[in-house]
Design an enzyme around this catalytic site. Structure first.
Site, PDB file in Angstrom:
ATOM      1  CE1 TYR A  11      75.027  31.207  47.951  1.00  0.00           C
ATOM      2  CE2 TYR A  11      75.793  29.779  49.696  1.00  0.00           C
ATOM      3  CZ  TYR A  11      75.070  30.874  49.288  1.00  0.00           C
ATOM      4  OH  TYR A  11      74.408  31.644  50.204  1.00  0.00           O
TER       5      TYR A  11
ATOM      6  CD1 TRP B 113      77.903  33.137  52.569  1.00  0.00           C
ATOM      7  CD2 TRP B 113      78.567  34.898  53.785  1.00  0.00           C
ATOM      8  NE1 TRP B 113      76.794  33.874  52.889  1.00  0.00           N
ATOM      9  CE2 TRP B 113      77.167  34.958  53.651  1.00  0.00           C
ATOM     10  CE3 TRP B 113      79.202  35.887  54.526  1.00  0.00           C
ATOM     11  CZ2 TRP B 113      76.401  35.976  54.203  1.00  0.00           C
ATOM     12  CZ3 TRP B 113      78.435  36.903  55.078  1.00  0.00           C
ATOM     13  CH2 TRP B 113      77.050  36.934  54.910  1.00  0.00           C
TER      14      TRP B 113
HETATM   15  P1  PGD Z   1      81.312  28.768  54.576  1.00  0.00           P
HETATM   16  O1  PGD Z   1      81.637  27.924  55.755  1.00  0.00           O
HETATM   17  O2  PGD Z   1      81.247  30.246  54.783  1.00  0.00           O
HETATM   18  O3  PGD Z   1      79.898  28.240  54.089  1.00  0.00           O
HETATM   19  O4  PGD Z   1      77.642  28.073  53.129  1.00  0.00           O
HETATM   20  P2  PGD Z   1      79.152  28.465  52.714  1.00  0.00           P
HETATM   21  O5  PGD Z   1      79.633  27.448  51.746  1.00  0.00           O
HETATM   22  O6  PGD Z   1      79.228  29.891  52.326  1.00  0.00           O
HETATM   23  O7  PGD Z   1      82.281  28.398  53.404  1.00  0.00           O
HETATM   24  C1  PGD Z   1      83.232  29.276  52.927  1.00  0.00           C
HETATM   25  C2  PGD Z   1      84.511  28.511  52.590  1.00  0.00           C
HETATM   26  O8  PGD Z   1      85.352  29.406  51.907  1.00  0.00           O
HETATM   27  C3  PGD Z   1      85.272  28.014  53.808  1.00  0.00           C
HETATM   28  O9  PGD Z   1      85.619  26.664  53.629  1.00  0.00           O
HETATM   29  C4  PGD Z   1      86.529  28.909  53.833  1.00  0.00           C
HETATM   30  O10 PGD Z   1      87.681  28.245  54.307  1.00  0.00           O
HETATM   31  C5  PGD Z   1      86.697  29.248  52.365  1.00  0.00           C
HETATM   32  N1  PGD Z   1      87.384  30.509  52.096  1.00  0.00           N
HETATM   33  C6  PGD Z   1      87.370  31.638  52.839  1.00  0.00           C
HETATM   34  N2  PGD Z   1      88.116  32.596  52.222  1.00  0.00           N
HETATM   35  C7  PGD Z   1      88.573  32.061  51.074  1.00  0.00           C
HETATM   36  C8  PGD Z   1      89.377  32.550  50.002  1.00  0.00           C
HETATM   37  O11 PGD Z   1      89.787  33.692  49.958  1.00  0.00           O
HETATM   38  N3  PGD Z   1      89.655  31.698  48.976  1.00  0.00           N
HETATM   39  C9  PGD Z   1      89.192  30.425  48.957  1.00  0.00           C
HETATM   40  N4  PGD Z   1      89.497  29.681  47.914  1.00  0.00           N
HETATM   41  N5  PGD Z   1      88.450  29.931  49.969  1.00  0.00           N
HETATM   42  C10 PGD Z   1      88.122  30.737  51.002  1.00  0.00           C
HETATM   43  C11 PGD Z   1      76.828  28.931  53.849  1.00  0.00           C
HETATM   44  C12 PGD Z   1      75.364  28.576  53.566  1.00  0.00           C
HETATM   45  O12 PGD Z   1      74.977  27.428  54.324  1.00  0.00           O
HETATM   46  C13 PGD Z   1      74.456  29.682  53.871  1.00  0.00           C
HETATM   47  S1  PGD Z   1      74.901  31.281  53.364  1.00  0.00           S
HETATM   48  C14 PGD Z   1      73.241  29.491  54.442  1.00  0.00           C
HETATM   49  S2  PGD Z   1      72.251  30.822  54.864  1.00  0.00           S
HETATM   50  C15 PGD Z   1      72.683  28.165  54.671  1.00  0.00           C
HETATM   51  N6  PGD Z   1      72.264  27.977  56.016  1.00  0.00           N
HETATM   52  C16 PGD Z   1      71.899  26.745  56.415  1.00  0.00           C
HETATM   53  C17 PGD Z   1      70.979  26.495  57.502  1.00  0.00           C
HETATM   54  O13 PGD Z   1      70.444  27.415  58.141  1.00  0.00           O
HETATM   55  N7  PGD Z   1      70.701  25.222  57.807  1.00  0.00           N
HETATM   56  C18 PGD Z   1      71.223  24.183  57.136  1.00  0.00           C
HETATM   57  N8  PGD Z   1      70.912  22.938  57.498  1.00  0.00           N
HETATM   58  N9  PGD Z   1      72.087  24.397  56.123  1.00  0.00           N
HETATM   59  C19 PGD Z   1      72.432  25.620  55.735  1.00  0.00           C
HETATM   60  N10 PGD Z   1      73.325  25.789  54.701  1.00  0.00           N
HETATM   61  C20 PGD Z   1      73.603  27.087  54.123  1.00  0.00           C
END
Ligand code: PGD
Length: 770
Positions: free
Chosen positions: A112, A114
């Site tokens: 999972y 983004w």
């Molecule tokens: P990101 O930080 O977006 O978080 O959780 P998610 O895991 O989506 O992680 C994306 C990662 O992908 C980053 O480390 C980035 O460096 C990497 N990345 C970006 N582009 C690329 C690429 O092209 N290739 C590769 N291999 N890596 C890439 C988000 C999630 O957290 C979400 S959506 C929600 S809504 C939740 N919200 C909460 C919340 O409100 N409260 C708490 N306590 N916890 C939550 N967690 C959830």
């Protein structure tokens, strides 16, 4: 890239832009048509050459020396740098071993996250496609951390979530028609700044301002005052967290008791009102859910609740319910009850009125859809049947074979040997990180692709450096934005970083499925292929439809929006027989015999007030709201300028009410320790009346930074709230993420302040990688 290179179009989840790499610096311009560009763009320069970037493939020393297997040392051992050919051979061998010994049902590829905005280099799609082709499948995850509860409940009571959240009430209609908006959980601009795939215009601030200037009344129901922008001119009702269902019940009770509910609407468009009304009025349990009942639960006065209810009938009212409300214990209830309140007001389906789930949660909501979306990458066929609701990952890792309920059925957790993660950061997004670490310690092998040394990468056995979006070519398009963007490469890859596609292509070659994975196409050819479906659809409609080479050369192509037809709820209102909903009755489901038949005490057959288990106690008397950050997207580019400028003494900022701070001897700017019986973290205190008394607000996104990576429950010195949150599902119905809220204590941190080292590459690595 040569000096004075031209500005080239590109896109991110936080907006479209043009940029160039000039004299070793990134110069970036937001899309010129964007009235309200996101400040998160300020993080992008650091993406390109920050020392937190992963420069070359790495393998954990213990995994190399001792071989695959459960290991609690993950996250605390040094890494060994490797050549690409070497590491791909090693990894292909491990994938072969696991497939032959345990089958693809032992591989978790849910992965999972983004990741980044392009249609082709979408890491999750790439990893899913690869695992399907190379292994025949993988254990997947369903639903999202954003909307785990609503994705399951909404189709049962109204319509699929995407329809309720994306094709429903528009910002235009609100600006023109709405009289009063009850916004449960608010519509904070920090959230609508973000839209997966990237959008060119952020219209929310302007739309709320226009509505307010026309005389629309916004009522914010949230413990945080800034969950609506000042432009909305909102009245603030600081409700106690996770009590919105009680407030909605009391508002509905007040309407019914005064005969102000829309009985004709309920009769024509809903099913099960009478069963619900017996509960509402206290005929089934002796407790009317009136304002006096709700007052001590919600922290509002009975008078305020009654007065609010009387402002609603006979006006164009809109009830909005945010994602955050359902990212909590019994999160299905406010989503359901919000719809019931709106049904009682009879405005559902009218322009600017009724019910909108998640308005403002993303830039996608409240907009029209575009007529011709660009195709997504085909992920192939997954032959593995096992899955988890996405937030049940630690449960699965810790309890192979364990049973769990989900949406009316019972399932068993798969026995996972290998985890493959690309494009997400579970050490950011998952709850109870100390427990998650124990889960990851149980697998044989953890593989991570990322561009930077996130905590997830640090806990991996095999770490493969991925390019960031500006280092590759892609195609940008969102279903709610009129631009198709040729995303040009802005800078060369950092170190030895490769595109996820190239990494998987290298593995596919070693596993004998190169042709099936790449289909013989280069990246450019894939982009042209994905664009072609949109192009032919545009051509068929007589619209400008340049070929791919022209698009690439000439820049973003504007395609038309579809009409604002109000979506399924408008169609249903206009003709409830011809446009029946796909619920069990074909109508809005106020009581659901099916859900009642599941016999889940945590999700009965109609919206119900259920007392949460996780409530403040003497040991943990404050409610922590762990919401989305304003200075970054999740944990992405936490080391960027916008994110860093908002930190204090390098720590994430926890906001608290001055009264709670004073009671604890905490001054503005102090470093504090937040703790409960699951974990502890440091953060910098900011005192503000925008946070209601009894609440502390520490957003997610600060990279997990344990003071002792080998300890069982280390102190996170940086401020990741997920060391504190509880890891349990919303209910047996949806099993959604409940990370939004938990109970904590806060104290001033005394003693030597440990340094933040989250962005330093793992210690042994720095020397080895030179
Ligand atoms: P990101 O930080 O977006 O978080 O959780 P998610 O895991 O989506 O992680 C994306 C990662 O992908 C980053 O480390 C980035 O460096 C990497 N990345 C970006 N582009 C690329 C690429 O092209 N290739 C590769 N291999 N890596 C890439 C988000 C999630 O957290 C979400 S959506 C929600 S809504 C939740 N919200 C909460 C919340 O409100 N409260 C708490 N306590 N916890 C939550 N967690 C959830």
């Amino acid at each position: 890239m040569a000096d004075a290179a031209p500005f080239l179009p590109h896109s991110s989840h936080w907006g479209n832009f043009t940029a160039r790499w000039h004299e070793g610096r990134l110069e970036l311009r937001p899309h010129p048509g964007d009235p309200d560009p996101s400040p998160i763009l300020g993080n992008m320069a650091a993406a390109l050459r920050h020392p937190a970037r992963i420069a070359r493939p790495m393998v954990r020393r213990g995994w190399l020396e001792r071989g695959p297997g459960p290991d609690a040392r993950r996250g605390s051992e040094e890494f060994v740098p490797m050549e690409w050919d070497q590491v791909l051979d090693l990894l292909a061998g491990e994938l072969r071993r696991v497939k032959e010994a345990h089958g693809p049902q032992s591989v978790f590829g849910g992965s999972y996250g983004w990741s980044s905005a392009g249609r082709f280099h979408h890491a999750q799609s790439q990893v899913h496609r690869f695992l399907n082709i190379a292994l025949g499948g993988y254990v997947r995850s369903v639903n999202s951390y954003s909307a785990g509860a609503s994705a399951v409940i909404l189709p049962r009571i109204a319509a699929p979530m995407e329809q309720i959240s994306r094709r429903n009430v528009t910002w235009d209609a609100i600006a023109r028609h709405t009289d009063i908006i009850l916004s449960f959980g608010g519509m904070a601009l920090k959230n609508s700044m973000v839209a997966s795939g990237g959008i060119s215009q952020h219209v929310e601030r302007g739309s709320m301002q226009a509505a307010c200037e026309r005389g629309a009344e916004f009522v914010l129901i949230s413990p945080l005052r800034d969950d609506l922008p000042v432009e909305a001119g909102a009245e603030w009702l600081p409700v106690r967290p996770n009590t919105d269902t009680a407030l909605m019940l009391a508002l509905t009770h007040t309407l019914v008791a005064a005969g102000l509910h829309d009985r004709a609407f309920l009769d024509r468009y809903t099913a099960g009102w009478d069963v619900f009304e017996d509960y509402l009025m206290g005929r089934t349990d002796g407790q009317p859910k009136d304002a006096a009942w709700a007052a001590p639960i919600t922290g509002l006065t009975a008078e305020a609740i009654t007065a609010l209810a009387h402002r609603l009938p006979g006006r164009r009212s809109l009830i909005t319910v945010s994602h955050s409300l359902q990212r909590a214990e019994f999160g299905e209830q406010p989503v359901w009850m919000g719809m019931v309140l709106a049904a009682a007001l009879g405005q559902i389906g009218l322009p600017g009125g009724g019910y909108h789930y998640s308005l403002g949660a993303l830039g996608h909501t409240g907009r029209r859809m575009v007529a011709t979306p660009v195709a997504a990458l085909n992920q192939g066929k997954n032959s593995v049947r096992e899955f988890i609701p996405v937030a049940r990952i630690t449960d699965m890792l810790l309890n192979p074979g364990g049973r769990y309920d989900y949406d009316g059925k019972e399932y068993a957790y798969a026995d996972i040997k290998l985890v493959y993660w690309a494009g997400g950061n579970p050490f950011h997004h998952h709850q109870d990180i100390n427990r998650l670490r124990r889960g990851f310690a149980r697998v044989d092998t953890l593989i991570v692709h990322d561009s930077a040394w996130t905590a997830t990468a640090r806990h991996a056995d095999i770490v493969l450096p991925a390019t960031v979006t500006m280092e590759r070519e892609d195609i940008g398009a969102a279903p709610t934005d009129p631009l198709i963007i040729p995303m040009h490469r802005i800078a060369e890859p950092y170190g030895e970083a490769r595109d996820d596609f190239a990494i998987f292509a290298g593995l596919a070659e070693r596993l004998g499925c190169s042709e099936a994975f790449t289909e013989g196409r280069s990246v450019r050819e894939w982009l042209a292929f994905l664009y072609e479906s949109a192009r032919t659809a545009l051509e068929a409609r007589g619209l400008p439809a340049p070929d791919f080479e022209t698009l690439w050369r000439e820049g973003p192509l504007e395609i038309p929006f579809a009409e604002d037809d109000g979506g399924v709820l408008r169609a249903f209102r206009e003709d409830p027989e011809a446009n029946a909903l796909h619920t069990e009755s074909g109508r809005l489901q106020i009581f659901s015999p099916t859900i009642a038949g599941f016999n889940y005490p945590d999700c009965p057959g109609h919206p119900t007030w259920l007392e949460p288990v996780d409530v403040p106690t003497a040991e943990a008397p404050l409610r922590l709201v762990a919401n989305q950050p304003a200075t970054k997207l999740h944990s992405q580019l936490d080391f960027g300028a916008t994110s860093q400028e908002a930190k204090r003494r390098g720590r994430e900022v926890v906001r608290m009410n001055p009264a709670d701070a004073e009671a604890r001897g905490i001054a503005d700017g102090d470093i504090v320790r937040l703790f409960n019986n699951r974990g502890a973290c440091l953060a910098a205190a900011q005192l503000t009346e925008a946070v209601a008394p009894g609440i502390v607000n520490l957003p997610t996104g600060a990279w997990y930074d344990p003071d002792d990576a080998a300890a069982e429950a280390p102190l996170c010195v940086h401020g990741n709230p997920n060391v504190l949150t509880r890891d349990f599902g919303t209910s047996r119905l949806a099993q959604g993420c409940t990370g939004q809220l938990t109970s904590v204590q806060v104290e001033r941190f005394e003693g030597n302040l440990p340094p933040v080292r989250a962005y330093e590459p793992p210690a042994a690595l720095a020397a080895a990688a030179e």
